[in-house]
Design an enzyme around this catalytic site. Structure first.
Site, PDB file in Angstrom:
ATOM      1  N   HIS A 387      36.616  35.817  32.101  1.00 14.03           N
ATOM      2  CA  HIS A 387      37.846  35.217  31.560  1.00 14.03           C
ATOM      3  C   HIS A 387      39.022  36.195  31.662  1.00 14.03           C
ATOM      4  O   HIS A 387      40.175  35.775  31.677  1.00 14.03           O
ATOM      5  CB  HIS A 387      37.619  34.714  30.134  1.00 14.03           C
ATOM      6  CG  HIS A 387      36.914  33.385  30.125  1.00 14.03           C
ATOM      7  ND1 HIS A 387      35.553  33.256  30.088  1.00 14.03           N
ATOM      8  CD2 HIS A 387      37.392  32.111  30.233  1.00 14.03           C
ATOM      9  CE1 HIS A 387      35.220  31.969  30.137  1.00 14.03           C
ATOM     10  NE2 HIS A 387      36.329  31.259  30.235  1.00 14.03           N
ATOM     11  N   ARG A 450      24.732  34.387  26.740  1.00 19.68           N
ATOM     12  CA  ARG A 450      25.646  33.408  27.323  1.00 19.68           C
ATOM     13  C   ARG A 450      24.850  32.175  27.747  1.00 19.68           C
ATOM     14  O   ARG A 450      23.628  32.178  27.676  1.00 19.68           O
ATOM     15  CB  ARG A 450      26.380  34.016  28.529  1.00 19.68           C
ATOM     16  CG  ARG A 450      25.488  34.289  29.707  1.00 19.68           C
ATOM     17  CD  ARG A 450      26.212  34.974  30.863  1.00 19.68           C
ATOM     18  NE  ARG A 450      26.999  34.048  31.650  1.00 19.68           N
ATOM     19  CZ  ARG A 450      27.191  34.150  32.985  1.00 19.68           C
ATOM     20  NH1 ARG A 450      26.617  35.156  33.662  1.00 19.68           N
ATOM     21  NH2 ARG A 450      27.916  33.301  33.640  1.00 19.68           N
TER      22      ARG A 450
HETATM   23 FE1  HAS Z   1      32.982  40.609  38.200  1.00 18.63          FE
HETATM   24  C1  HAS Z   1      30.088  39.161  36.997  1.00 18.63           C
HETATM   25  C2  HAS Z   1      31.319  43.536  38.736  1.00 18.63           C
HETATM   26  C3  HAS Z   1      35.842  42.006  39.530  1.00 18.63           C
HETATM   27  C4  HAS Z   1      34.435  37.501  38.318  1.00 18.63           C
HETATM   28  N1  HAS Z   1      32.384  38.706  37.730  1.00 18.63           N
HETATM   29  C5  HAS Z   1      31.162  38.332  37.236  1.00 18.63           C
HETATM   30  C6  HAS Z   1      31.146  36.917  37.043  1.00 18.63           C
HETATM   31  C7  HAS Z   1      32.365  36.444  37.460  1.00 18.63           C
HETATM   32  C8  HAS Z   1      33.142  37.586  37.869  1.00 18.63           C
HETATM   33  C9  HAS Z   1      32.810  35.003  37.510  1.00 18.63           C
HETATM   34  O1  HAS Z   1      28.427  44.464  38.896  1.00 18.63           O
HETATM   35  C10 HAS Z   1      30.001  36.118  36.432  1.00 18.63           C
HETATM   36  C11 HAS Z   1      29.168  35.425  37.434  1.00 18.63           C
HETATM   37  C12 HAS Z   1      28.099  34.623  36.708  1.00 18.63           C
HETATM   38  O2  HAS Z   1      28.368  33.475  36.358  1.00 18.63           O
HETATM   39  O3  HAS Z   1      27.017  35.167  36.473  1.00 18.63           O
HETATM   40  N2  HAS Z   1      33.485  42.446  38.934  1.00 18.63           N
HETATM   41  C13 HAS Z   1      32.675  43.504  39.036  1.00 18.63           C
HETATM   42  C14 HAS Z   1      33.417  44.645  39.555  1.00 18.63           C
HETATM   43  C15 HAS Z   1      34.688  44.200  39.767  1.00 18.63           C
HETATM   44  C16 HAS Z   1      34.733  42.823  39.398  1.00 18.63           C
HETATM   45  C17 HAS Z   1      32.911  46.019  39.807  1.00 18.63           C
HETATM   46  N3  HAS Z   1      34.796  39.911  38.784  1.00 18.63           N
HETATM   47  C18 HAS Z   1      35.823  40.648  39.317  1.00 18.63           C
HETATM   48  C19 HAS Z   1      36.917  39.778  39.647  1.00 18.63           C
HETATM   49  C20 HAS Z   1      36.524  38.503  39.314  1.00 18.63           C
HETATM   50  C21 HAS Z   1      35.190  38.603  38.767  1.00 18.63           C
HETATM   51  C22 HAS Z   1      38.220  40.246  40.280  1.00 18.63           C
HETATM   52  C23 HAS Z   1      37.229  37.212  39.452  1.00 18.63           C
HETATM   53  C24 HAS Z   1      38.387  37.042  40.017  1.00 18.63           C
HETATM   54  N4  HAS Z   1      31.075  41.233  37.892  1.00 18.63           N
HETATM   55  C25 HAS Z   1      30.596  42.453  38.233  1.00 18.63           C
HETATM   56  C26 HAS Z   1      29.152  42.474  37.984  1.00 18.63           C
HETATM   57  C27 HAS Z   1      28.796  41.229  37.491  1.00 18.63           C
HETATM   58  C28 HAS Z   1      30.028  40.472  37.444  1.00 18.63           C
HETATM   59  C29 HAS Z   1      28.216  43.582  38.207  1.00 18.63           C
HETATM   60  C30 HAS Z   1      27.386  40.762  37.089  1.00 18.63           C
HETATM   61  C31 HAS Z   1      27.150  40.953  35.644  1.00 18.63           C
HETATM   62  C32 HAS Z   1      25.827  40.377  35.216  1.00 18.63           C
HETATM   63  O4  HAS Z   1      24.983  41.149  34.758  1.00 18.63           O
HETATM   64  O5  HAS Z   1      25.609  39.163  35.316  1.00 18.63           O
HETATM   65  C33 HAS Z   1      35.827  45.040  40.357  1.00 18.63           C
HETATM   66  O6  HAS Z   1      36.288  44.420  41.536  1.00 18.63           O
HETATM   67  C34 HAS Z   1      36.930  45.271  39.396  1.00 18.63           C
HETATM   68  C35 HAS Z   1      37.964  46.241  39.943  1.00 18.63           C
HETATM   69  C36 HAS Z   1      39.257  46.123  39.217  1.00 18.63           C
HETATM   70  C37 HAS Z   1      39.954  47.142  38.703  1.00 18.63           C
HETATM   71  C38 HAS Z   1      41.233  46.859  37.952  1.00 18.63           C
HETATM   72  C39 HAS Z   1      42.455  47.148  38.802  1.00 18.63           C
HETATM   73  C40 HAS Z   1      43.695  46.735  38.074  1.00 18.63           C
HETATM   74  C41 HAS Z   1      44.810  46.242  38.668  1.00 18.63           C
HETATM   75  C42 HAS Z   1      45.999  45.845  37.807  1.00 18.63           C
HETATM   76  C43 HAS Z   1      47.029  46.930  37.811  1.00 18.63           C
HETATM   77  C44 HAS Z   1      48.086  46.654  36.797  1.00 18.63           C
HETATM   78  C45 HAS Z   1      49.406  46.875  36.979  1.00 18.63           C
HETATM   79  C46 HAS Z   1      50.379  46.504  35.941  1.00 18.63           C
HETATM   80  C47 HAS Z   1      49.948  47.459  38.221  1.00 18.63           C
HETATM   81  C48 HAS Z   1      39.509  48.533  38.820  1.00 18.63           C
HETATM   82  C49 HAS Z   1      44.906  46.083  40.151  1.00 18.63           C
HETATM   83  C50 HAS Z   1      50.232  47.399  34.768  1.00 18.63           C
HETATM   84  C51 HAS Z   1      51.525  47.796  34.212  1.00 18.63           C
HETATM   85  C52 HAS Z   1      51.668  48.290  32.969  1.00 18.63           C
HETATM   86  C53 HAS Z   1      52.981  48.758  32.523  1.00 18.63           C
HETATM   87  C54 HAS Z   1      50.519  48.356  32.014  1.00 18.63           C
END
Ligand code: HAS
Length: 562
Positions: A387, A450
């Site tokens: 979410h 869940r």
């Molecule tokens: Fe995930 C489970 C690992 C990203 C969606 N994920 C899920 C499920 C969904 C989902 C739907 O390793 C459940 C599936 C089910 O029904 O069983 N996920 C990751 C990892 C990442 C990740 C390592 N997931 C996503 C994204 C999704 C998504 C994107 C949807 C769009 N996920 C998992 C794993 C599971 C999992 C396991 C299995 C768990 C289990 O046991 O069942 C990475 O790609 C995340 C990297 C992201 C970052 C954040 C970067 C931040 C940015 C914003 C910058 C902000 C700015 C503004 C510039 C490191 C780019 C800020 C400004 C200020 C002034 C504050």
């Protein structure tokens, strides 16, 4: 096509009028996406209230049935139709101003298949013959028509991809030796990722689920089907994310009166997503028997590498924001923040999404860590994670896109009232998602499973610590549903009732700041990246898949559990 420069209130930007054929095509995709959004949001609110004990629903409509409708309508249908519509719009805009007839024909055939599939799938869910959730895990057995419906949606989406590929290939033939426009390049990358990913689920549906559901085979190899599903299931999340990244990289710089920080970096980011996002599906299966630990550890390592392109995106976003602010005269260390267009929904809604993506992404890193995954797997933590990622980072970005894309397509004005309503609606969504996803993470850590209907587990004491969070999670559904109603109301207004424009509305496409470093042409060599992806997939999947097929675990007869 007409392209001329007008004052937009932000900067002198090229405006652009869609040809009628493209306009109708893109609107057709968005329209179906919005209907799915309405259905999925209504089901989400009802199942949320039911799950947290607020309402007791008549037995005729089951919790799992609503949950299936919620997941399929939002995670599969809304996203796919919206994404393809957005990519087609940007492809038309950046590759010469229009799609050609052959591109449109491919896209229309794809659209028809997706609409037929959506209708069939929705009927199967509503008549309670497909209560199998959005992951449709075997051995749960839905109506065979549900699987046929999903196959139609997938193949239809491929044809949307073919439309983008043909437009891109034509452009490259006509502009030999030139670097393609960034939006189109990223659209091609997204669809390549999607097609490679969906091969897994297509094989599962065609060779396992459809034969199982029609009764042609008595049993199903569950481990194999889950592996094929998760081969698809993880890159699926990047199919959702990459269009949001396209918007952040390509469109937002123009909206904030800035420039793209680099042309090569976003291309490299997308290539890395193609390479790393696919061979990691085992991280959804850490707790499953039948897959040797070594493969799971390899998947964990590769999952951590797929975080890198997102970290590159954080860097690029901050650089883009800072450069834009400084170009407008900001001098203090953080003064550039004040220069960002906080009152422009086209920027503000995606910005809230970016903020939410920071904890959402961090949660993903926890999920990916093999040992920590033992704590959170199959708990509400995971629901909270998606979410924050899909329903916040991606969806808020899609809201931001829709607020200008719909009026750009209907040649109407995004009035300041609707803009302000959009900002309120984005806040409502953001707060609703905080109320939803933060408690989910907490109760997940406290062990709440869940995919379970409302239960107090016979008032077992283990439930006590979860109870204070339930009303908050339940209430979040009301915030979110209200937000969707406002959004859809705004879309109806922008589609049919907003004032007409004499000059076409802005289609924001940012320019690259520094063109002195040429973009390496190797980034455009798709056969190379596809081949490398194939090699990585073979390395990770060959042995486990051969093992699952040659020495299969005990298979299961199909089960109808509802
Ligand atoms: Fe995930 C489970 C690992 C990203 C969606 N994920 C899920 C499920 C969904 C989902 C739907 O390793 C459940 C599936 C089910 O029904 O069983 N996920 C990751 C990892 C990442 C990740 C390592 N997931 C996503 C994204 C999704 C998504 C994107 C949807 C769009 N996920 C998992 C794993 C599971 C999992 C396991 C299995 C768990 C289990 O046991 O069942 C990475 O790609 C995340 C990297 C992201 C970052 C954040 C970067 C931040 C940015 C914003 C910058 C902000 C700015 C503004 C510039 C490191 C780019 C800020 C400004 C200020 C002034 C504050």
């Amino acid at each position: 096509m007409s392209e001329n420069a007008v004052e937009t209130g932000t900067t002198r930007a090229p405006v652009f009028a869609f040809e009628r054929g493209d306009r109708v095509l893109v609107l057709a995709h968005l329209g179906v996406a919005f209907i799915a959004l309405l259905l999925g949001a209504a089901a989400g609110m009802l199942q949320g209230l039911q799950r947290t004990g607020y309402i007791k629903w008549p037995d005729a409509v089951g919790y799992y049935q609503l949950l299936t409708l919620h997941g399929v309508a939002l995670a599969l249908i809304f996203t796919t139709l919206f994404i393809i519509g957005f990519l087609l719009a940007g492809t038309a805009k950046t590759l010469g101003g229009r799609l050609h007839t052959v591109d449109r024909v491919w896209a229309w055939i794809g659209w028809i298949m997706m609409v037929v599939g959506t209708a069939m799938g929705t009927v199967s869910i509503l008549n309670n013959s497909a209560t199998v959730l959005y992951t449709f895990y075997a051995p749960l057995k839905a109506s065979p028509w549900f699987y046929v419906a999903m196959a139609l949606v997938v193949v239809g989406s491929w044809l949307g991809g073919v439309a983008i590929f043909t437009a891109y290939a034509r452009w490259r033939r006509q502009h030999r030796g030139q670097v393609s426009p960034l939006f189109a390049y990223m659209s091609v990358a997204t669809m390549i990722l999607w097609i490679i990913a969906t091969l897994g689920v297509a094989i599962e549906v065609l060779f396992q689920l459809i034969p199982m559901a029609f009764g042609w085979v008595p049993r199903v190899n569950v481990e194999l089907s889950r592996t094929l599903f998760w081969y698809f299931g993880h890159p699926l999340v990047y199919f959702w994310l990459l269009p949001a990244y396209i918007y952040w990289y390509v469109n937002i710089p123009q909206i904030i009166k800035g420039k793209l920080f680099s042309d090569s970096l976003p291309r490299l980011t997308f290539v890395l997503f193609i390479l790393y996002s696919i061979p990691v599906g085992f991280h959804h299966q850490f707790n499953e028997p039948g897959i040797a630990n070594g493969w799971k550890i390899l998947a964990a390592a590769l999952t951590l590498t797929v975080v890198v392109p997102s970290l590159m995106t954080v860097f690029a976003m901050f650089a883009t924001f800072e450069m834009a602010g400084r170009a407008q005269g900001a001098t203090g260390r953080f003064a550039w923040l004040r220069k960002l267009p906080w009152k422009d929904v086209r920027f503000f809604a995606p910005f809230l999404g970016m903020v939410m993506f920071i904890p959402g992404g961090a949660g993903g890193v926890v999920n990916a860590s093999y040992q920590l995954n033992q704590v959170i797997h199959n708990t509400l933590w995971v629901t909270g994670h998606f979410h924050m990622t899909l329903s916040s980072a991606v969806t808020l970005t899609f809201f931001g896109i829709a607020y200008w894309l719909v009026p750009a397509l209907t040649n109407r004005k995004l009035t300041w009232r609707v803009n302000n309503l959009g900002i309120f609606q984005a806040w409502l969504w953001f707060i609703g998602m905080l109320l939803n996803a933060v408690p989910m993470h907490i109760v997940g850590l406290l062990g709440e499973p869940r995919r379970t209907a409302f239960t107090t587990y016979n008032d077992n004491p283990v439930v006590q610590p979860w109870l204070p969070y339930w009303p908050v999670m339940g209430m979040s559904g009301i915030f979110l549903f209200l937000s969707i109603m406002l959004f859809l109301g705004a879309m109806i207004y922008l589609w049919w009732f907003a004032p007409r424009l004499d000059t076409p509305a802005e289609f924001p496409i940012g320019e690259v700041k520094d063109k002195s470093h040429p973009t390496p042409m190797i980034l455009e060599r798709w056969p190379l990246w596809i081949a490398l992806t194939g090699v990585l997939v073979l390395i990770v999947y060959t042995v486990p898949l051969v093992d699952m097929i040659q020495t299969p675990p005990p298979s299961s007869p199909p089960i109808r559990s509802w």
